[in-house]
Design an enzyme around this catalytic site. Structure first.
Site, mmCIF file in Angstrom:
data_model
loop_
_atom_site.group_PDB
_atom_site.id
_atom_site.type_symbol
_atom_site.label_atom_id
_atom_site.label_comp_id
_atom_site.label_asym_id
_atom_site.label_seq_id
_atom_site.Cartn_x
_atom_site.Cartn_y
_atom_site.Cartn_z
ATOM 1 C CG ASP A 94 -0.223 0.071 2.521
ATOM 2 O OD1 ASP A 94 1.010 0.239 2.521
ATOM 3 O OD2 ASP A 94 -0.892 -0.032 3.566
ATOM 4 C CB SER A 95 0.392 4.572 -1.146
ATOM 5 O OG SER A 95 -0.775 5.032 -0.471
ATOM 6 C CG ASP A 267 -5.560 -5.272 2.670
ATOM 7 O OD1 ASP A 267 -6.264 -4.556 1.937
ATOM 8 O OD2 ASP A 267 -5.088 -4.879 3.751
ATOM 9 C CB CYS A 305 -11.223 -26.281 9.264
ATOM 10 S SG CYS A 305 -9.678 -25.459 8.826
ATOM 11 C CB CYS A 307 -6.101 -25.701 8.539
ATOM 12 S SG CYS A 307 -6.222 -25.486 10.315
ATOM 13 C CB CYS A 310 -8.816 -28.169 11.976
ATOM 14 S SG CYS A 310 -9.386 -26.529 12.430
ATOM 15 C CG HIS A 336 -8.292 -22.159 12.309
ATOM 16 N ND1 HIS A 336 -8.909 -23.229 11.679
ATOM 17 C CD2 HIS A 336 -9.281 -21.263 12.559
ATOM 18 C CE1 HIS A 336 -10.206 -22.982 11.581
ATOM 19 N NE2 HIS A 336 -10.455 -21.800 12.101
HETATM 20 ZN ZN ZN Z 1 -8.489 -25.144 10.803
#
Ligand code: ZN
Length: 382
Positions: A94-95, A267, A305, A307, A310, A336
């Site tokens: 970003d600026s 973002d 999930c 991930c 998890c 996560h």
């Molecule tokens: Zn997870």
């Protein structure tokens, strides 16, 4: 886009929502995309390998923060941020306009640029559009942003108009100052929440012909309806064949709504910041891990999930780490939460590609409301 290293290809549209691929010198980005925020050249508590494993395709760095620490000279010594932080995929910077507005002290905006005092040590700085572009050229991100003034909210029409006109003059100066052909430069649509100013802003930027367009000045305390309106007006003007980025957005439901309205890039510090305060995002809504009811809970954060966290850790263990302030709590929670956001984008993209975004959006809200009914007494932190 004109530059040969950059190309945005629309693959599918579902209503106003879009799925595409943005090619950059450091690899492709599949949109809609979420960019984890690495303010000080680090996505807090995660390694670049973690981010790759999670599936992040681009991260964001903050020019204001990197300019103050470690400073452009050290980054130049490493030929740019990619090598300095050991991340070889795309980066967006970003600026600094937003941070000067939200963090710096004693700021004074003039035609020439912005004078401010650092929020760290009070030192005096003066940034112009030309200098901000030069710093971003040194940092070497794949996508860089124009220097803009972010008006506070609420603001009267006269102020918003004056601020917008200054931001447009600065955008022109940024465009003229930018020379690196391996970087895309995005213009930022401002205009507070006045429809005619938003429209004027988008039209004027379009004439300057940027590589992509950001929608700025959102999520500054305005009601959600005003945010959606500002997005819709901007997207009506912005060209369909170029990427659109809603800066600083947001919570999962905000992202769903912005994707629905045709935004491609996002973002936000929400996933990592909330991770550190113990709010974990799940397919059934946000889960506050400190709650006593999770003390002996052997289930993962979210059974849906996939991930790393998890697959291996229980709510009881994660609650224990959080309550005892173990450093691993920040890392596992951040892992996560970033996974949740990246996975949400994957699902949104899939829904657009298969033409079932409306159904996805409906199911998303039905599921998100589950935990609110169950957890209404503790979930005040979001
Ligand atoms: Zn997870």
């Amino acid at each position: 886009m004109e530059k040969h290293s950059f190309e945005f290809k629309l693959q599918a549209q579902d209503g106003k929502a879009r799925a595409g691929i943005l090619k950059t010198p450091h690899g492709p980005i599949h949109t809609p995309v979420f960019m984890p925020v690495g303010t000080l050249a680090s996505v807090k508590s995660l390694t670049p390998e973690d981010l790759e494993e999670i599936g992040a395709e681009i991260i964001l760095g903050n020019t204001y923060h990197l300019y103050l620490r470690p400073g452009p000279d050290l980054i130049a010594q490493f030929q740019g941020l990619h090598r300095f932080m050991h991340w070889n995929k795309p980066i967006l910077t970003d600026s600094g306009g937003y941070q000067i507005y939200s963090l710096a002290h004693h700021r004074k905006i003039s035609e020439e640029g912005a004078t401010f005092r650092s929020h760290i040590d009070g030192s005096l700085h003066f940034l112009t559009p030309e200098k901000v572009i030069s710093i971003q050229e040194t940092i070497g991100a794949d996508i860089i942003m124009c220097f803009d003034e972010c008006p506070p909210y609420p603001v009267d029409y006269k102020y918003a108009e004056k601020s917008l006109d200054l931001t447009l003059r600065w955008a022109r100066r940024c465009k003229e100052a930018h020379h690196r052909k391996d970087q895309a430069l995005f213009g930022i649509v401002q205009g507070s929440f006045f429809p005619d100013l938003r429209r004027r802003s988008a039209e004027a930027l379009l004439e300057m012909d940027f590589d992509g367009y950001a929608i700025g000045g959102l999520s500054v305390g305005e009601p959600k309806e005003m945010m959606w309106e500002a997005i819709e007006i901007s997207n009506e003007v912005l060209p369909p064949h170029q990427p659109r980025y809603a800066m600083g957005i947001g919570l999962p439901e905000d992202i769903v709504e912005c994707v629905w309205r045709g935004v491609d890039m996002f973002d936000c510090v929400v996933p990592t910041r909330h991770a550190r305060t113990g709010t974990l995002f799940t397919s059934f809504g946000p889960l506050v891990i400190r709650h006593a009811k999770y003390a002996k809970d052997e289930r993962p954060i979210d059974e849906n999930c996939q991930c790393y966290v998890c697959r291996h850790y229980s709510r009881a263990y994660l609650r224990h780490l959080f309550m005892t302030k173990e450093l691993l709590a920040y890392r596992l929670n951040s892992y996560h939460n970033i996974y949740y956001f990246i996975n949400l984008m994957r699902q949104l993209r899939e829904a657009i590609l298969t033409g079932c975004l409306a159904q996805f959006r409906k199911t998303f809200y039905e599921r998100q409301n589950q935990i609110k009914e169950e957890n209404h007494d503790v979930d005040e932190s979001i």
